[in-house]
Every structure is written in C-alpha cells, then in structure tokens.
Write an enzyme that holds these catalytic residues in place. Structure first.
Site, PDB file in Angstrom:
ATOM      1  N   TYR A  74     -51.255  -1.233 -78.978  1.00  0.00           N
ATOM      2  CA  TYR A  74     -52.030  -1.836 -77.910  1.00  0.00           C
ATOM      3  C   TYR A  74     -51.031  -2.823 -77.079  1.00  0.00           C
ATOM      4  O   TYR A  74     -51.410  -3.455 -76.335  1.00  0.00           O
ATOM      5  CB  TYR A  74     -53.018  -2.798 -78.318  1.00  0.00           C
ATOM      6  N   ARG A  94     -51.796  -8.818 -75.897  1.00  0.00           N
ATOM      7  CA  ARG A  94     -52.417  -9.141 -77.435  1.00  0.00           C
ATOM      8  C   ARG A  94     -52.320 -11.050 -77.206  1.00  0.00           C
ATOM      9  O   ARG A  94     -53.370 -11.596 -77.910  1.00  0.00           O
ATOM     10  CB  ARG A  94     -52.032  -8.505 -78.378  1.00  0.00           C
ATOM     11  N   GLY A 115     -59.219   0.515 -88.419  1.00  0.00           N
ATOM     12  CA  GLY A 115     -59.157  -1.121 -88.380  1.00  0.00           C
ATOM     13  C   GLY A 115     -58.360  -1.675 -89.617  1.00  0.00           C
ATOM     14  O   GLY A 115     -58.245  -2.776 -89.451  1.00  0.00           O
ATOM     15  N   CYS A 151     -47.276 -15.376 -63.515  1.00  0.00           N
ATOM     16  CA  CYS A 151     -47.649 -16.670 -62.855  1.00  0.00           C
ATOM     17  C   CYS A 151     -48.883 -17.288 -63.519  1.00  0.00           C
ATOM     18  O   CYS A 151     -50.010 -17.110 -62.875  1.00  0.00           O
ATOM     19  CB  CYS A 151     -47.892 -16.371 -61.338  1.00  0.00           C
ATOM     20  N   GLU A 152     -48.834 -17.312 -64.885  1.00  0.00           N
ATOM     21  CA  GLU A 152     -50.208 -18.002 -65.596  1.00  0.00           C
ATOM     22  C   GLU A 152     -49.425 -18.745 -66.651  1.00  0.00           C
ATOM     23  O   GLU A 152     -48.454 -18.033 -67.532  1.00  0.00           O
ATOM     24  CB  GLU A 152     -50.854 -17.088 -66.093  1.00  0.00           C
ATOM     25  N   PRO A 210     -57.322   5.724 -87.958  1.00  0.00           N
ATOM     26  CA  PRO A 210     -56.367   4.830 -87.762  1.00  0.00           C
ATOM     27  C   PRO A 210     -55.582   4.803 -86.539  1.00  0.00           C
ATOM     28  O   PRO A 210     -55.121   5.685 -85.851  1.00  0.00           O
ATOM     29  CB  PRO A 210     -55.593   4.701 -88.954  1.00  0.00           C
TER      30      PRO A 210
END
Ligand code: PLP
Length: 433
Positions: A392, A331, A255, A363-364, A294
């Site tokens: 990530y 993200r 974290g 396409c957004e 981690p």
C-alpha cells in the site's frame, strides 16, 4: 522461513538488522544498508530518491511459503495475490511466475494482472461498486471468478453475462460480523460494512444468485480486515460462514498482519495457514477447495523506501524533512501507521541519536512519516530508509504538490533493475487535453 520476516544476519553480528527489513538485507563493511546484495547508497546515486527498493528474493520466498504451505495443508487450494497491495506489473509477473493466482479489485487492476501474465482463469474480480464496463471487461477477458458484493452486483452481472451468452462462476462475499483488532479504516468483517452481505442478508443473496441463469455460485468469500496480528478472529469468521450452508469453495480472504517495528510480533504465515485450514476442516466440512488472498503479508516486508534528507530544523522538536512523504506513503496519515526509520548511509548507528520527527515535503502538517524516531546527527544529504513499505505504498502513491511518483527498483544477487521509472514533469501534464 518459519516466521513472517527475518533478515539474514550472522549471530555474532554486532549490528543486527531489525526483523522488518527484507530477507537477506545486511549492513555492509561501509556501514551502508544492503538490499538484495545492493548497496543502498549506490542505489540512491543511480536511481535517485525517493525510491521503492524491492528485494526480489524476499517476494519469491514469501510466495513459496504461502503456496507450498497451503498446498501441504489442503490439497485443492490456491493462493491469490491481493494485488491492491502492490499493483506493479513486475510484481504481478514475479508472483505469476511463482504460481500464485490473483485477486483484482477494479478494471485497472485487471488490466495490470493480465499485463503481468496472470492466466485469466486464475483471476478473481472483487469490488463493492463494480461498473457494468468492468464486468464486461472481466467477461471478455475470461476471468475465472467474480466475487459478488451486493444485490445490484448480482442483477448487473446476470444482465451482462446473459448479453455475452456466458455462464459465469461466482463467489458471494459475506461479512461475518467479526471485527479483528485493527484500525477502523481497514476493518471489513463487521456487520455494518460497505463490503459484502451480512449473514442475515446473505441467505436472500444466495437465493438471488440461484435464480440467475447465467451465474453459477460455487462458494463464499470473506475478508475481515487487514493488519490483523491475532489468529482467533479468522477462525471465528470461518465458523460464522458455516451457518450459510455447504459450499465447495471458500475464499478466506487476506489480512494477516506483518511486523512494522522491531519488537512487533506477527503470526507466521505457516501458523496462520494452519489456523485457517484447521478451522475450515472442522466448521466447513464441505469445503473441497480453499483459497486465501494475502496482500500485505506477501509484499510489505520485501521493500524499503529510500529518501534524502533535505533540511534539519529545530522548532521545539527536531524536524528532519525528506524529499518524499504522503505522496509515496499515505499509511501514517490515513491510519496512524508506525514505521521504523534509519540512516541507510550510517546504519551502525541505527536506533541511536536525537529524537526526531521525520517529515515529508508536502504542504500539510500531517505529512509526518515517522514520529519520535532516533536518528544519529541527521544532516542534509543523509539517506533515510523506512522499511516495510511494500504494501500500500506504491499502491496509494499520488501526485500531491506535483511530486512525481517514485521508481520501483528490483534487487537480487547484487544486481539492480528499474521496473517502474520515476514519473516526470511531462507525465504530470500528459493527460491534459
Ligand atoms: N482481499 C480483499 C477482499 C481485500 O479487500 C484485501 C485488502 O483490502 C485483501 C484481500 C488483502 O488484505 P491484506 O493486504 O491485509 O492481506
């Protein structure tokens, strides 16, 4: 390495790099960004874009700071790579070589960790919805510890362990009702959570495990969330665990946050480890063995993503669109996460120029990688870099709009090697039956 991230640069350097770039990054004589001694313009020509570029020495350095730092503070300890952050065989392999243990959150991550060379005994299996098949897979592999997350998990694992004629060491995941200051989607320590047992429920769960003949409870686990930039919630979580009795093993989760922006301050790995071990010494005197797991703070700043500008359009704002986006970095869309961006082929002008919206190709309308970033006269063909994409990014990459997922390239000492190739259109249809 005292702080969480610090690229090496000469004090007199007129073009210092932001702290968020991998260790050892620099701007070379041609004004190009260099990662691990490799010119990113040449990397783009060789491997194409988008591409994840990893500074191998950065990964190794952070792994050593974690490993040696925790060992110096608590003799019986282990650092687990929370592999969900960067589940790539080459990353598993490198961190196994560096002596880390491994946290996996699914059967797939378990298969990757084994392929990456982790000893099964040093693998910890997590998951709030583990299937019977995943538990069987873990037992067959000889996974050292399974972290129990619900009463169903306890009864299911007891059944699977009994059928296998095995006794399995387990930890119990506790949500200590401590919420750190982070996005709700990555906060996990609050009492009302899909993860683990609240403090009130944990006592009954401990009794349930004690009554399970094929499970041996060795300790507790807690992970309160991700991208936490203050240390105090970690220590409060440790104090909350004390009310559940005395255990030999405590896994204090991951974290620790990292800087994604030049002026963002994150605690150093060493100050984080000191805070955890100090709190554990006081609140958990029975703790013989301490674990941390981690993800982000090991891998985020090791990696940059390279993109090529495809179009520049002025519709009120200046829209600079590149050849990737939400298929390689979700993200910003999931959590409003902020990144830096620069032109890797003209780094001396980083931070200067027109205010732009760095958009992806999907396409957004929400497919915007960085909002309000200054880019110096961006043109089609320019090479864009977004730093700190090791955590990530590859992990959540997807094929939206049929876009093949990017390659992963390891760079060290001026040499670049492809560790994951780019997906092909053939890959996109390879599961069709
Ligand atoms: N441990 C557990 C149980 C997690 O769920 C996570 C992330 O979701 C981590 C460790 C790693 O967190 P981070 O990447 O923030 O260090």
């Amino acid at each position: 390495m005292a702080t969480s991230a610090a690229p090496v640069h000469d004090e007199a350097d007129p073009y210092p790099l932001s702290q968020v770039y991998p260790l050892g990054s620099r701007i070379n004589d041609r004004g190009h960004l260099e990662i691990g001694g490799c010119d990113t313009v040449e990397l783009a020509a060789q491997f194409g874009t988008p591409a994840f570029i990893v500074a191998e020495e950065d990964l190794r350095a952070r792994a050593r700071v974690y490993r040696d730092g925790l060992a110096a503070l608590h003799h019986d300890s282990d650092v687990l790579f929370a592999s969900k952050a960067f589940p790539c065989t080459a990353v598993y392999r490198l961190l196994a070589q560096e002596g880390l243990a491994c946290d996996v959150a699914s059967g797939g991550e378990l298969a990757l960790a084994l392929a990456g060379g982790f000893e099964p005994a040093r693998i910890y299996l997590h998951g709030n919805a583990k299937s019977e098949a995943e538990l069987q897979q873990a037992l067959a592999a000889g996974v050292g510890h399974i972290v129990l997350d619900s009463a169903d998990d306890i009864t299911r694992l007891e059944r699977v362990a009994a059928a296998a004629g095995r006794t399995q060491e387990v930890l119990l995941r506790v949500t200590p009702d401590v919420a750190g200051d982070t996005h709700a989607a990555i906060s996990t320590g609050q009492a009302d959570s899909k993860f683990g047992f609240g403090i009130a429920q944990a006592r009954a769960a401990i009794d349930l495990v004690a009554d399970a003949p094929h499970l041996r409870l060795v300790g507790l686990h807690c992970h309160i969330g991700s991208q936490l930039l203050a240390l105090e919630p970690f220590t409060r979580a440790i104090e909350a665990l004390a009310s559940l009795g005395s255990f030999e093993v405590y896994n204090l989760g991951g974290g620790l946050g990292v800087p994604y922006l030049e002026h963002q301050e994150a605690p150093s790995i060493s100050s984080y480890l000191t805070a955890l071990t100090d709190a554990a010494r006081t609140a958990l005197p029975s703790a013989r063995r301490l674990l941390v797991e981690p993800g982000r703070s090991l891998v985020a700043n090791s990696t940059v993503t390279l993109y090529t500008v495809q179009t520049v359009k002025r519709n009120v704002s200046t829209w600079v669109a590149v050849d990737g986006g939400m298929s390689d970095n979700l993200r910003p869309m999931l959590y409003g996460a902020r990144y830096e961006a620069a032109l890797a082929n003209r780094m001396r002008s980083a931070g200067k120029g027109e205010l732009c919206q760095l958009a992806g190709k999907h396409c957004e309308s929400g497919d915007v990688i960085v909002r309000d970033v200054r880019l110096p006269d961006p043109r089609p063909g320019d090479l864009v870099v977004t730093p700190a994409t090791g955590a990530y990014g590859h992990a959540m990459a997807n094929n939206y709009n049929g876009v093949p997922r990017p390659p992963v390239v390891f760079c060290a000492g001026g040499d670049a090697r492809l560790v994951v190739r780019r997906e092909t259109y053939a890959d996109l249809v390879s599961r069709d039956v």
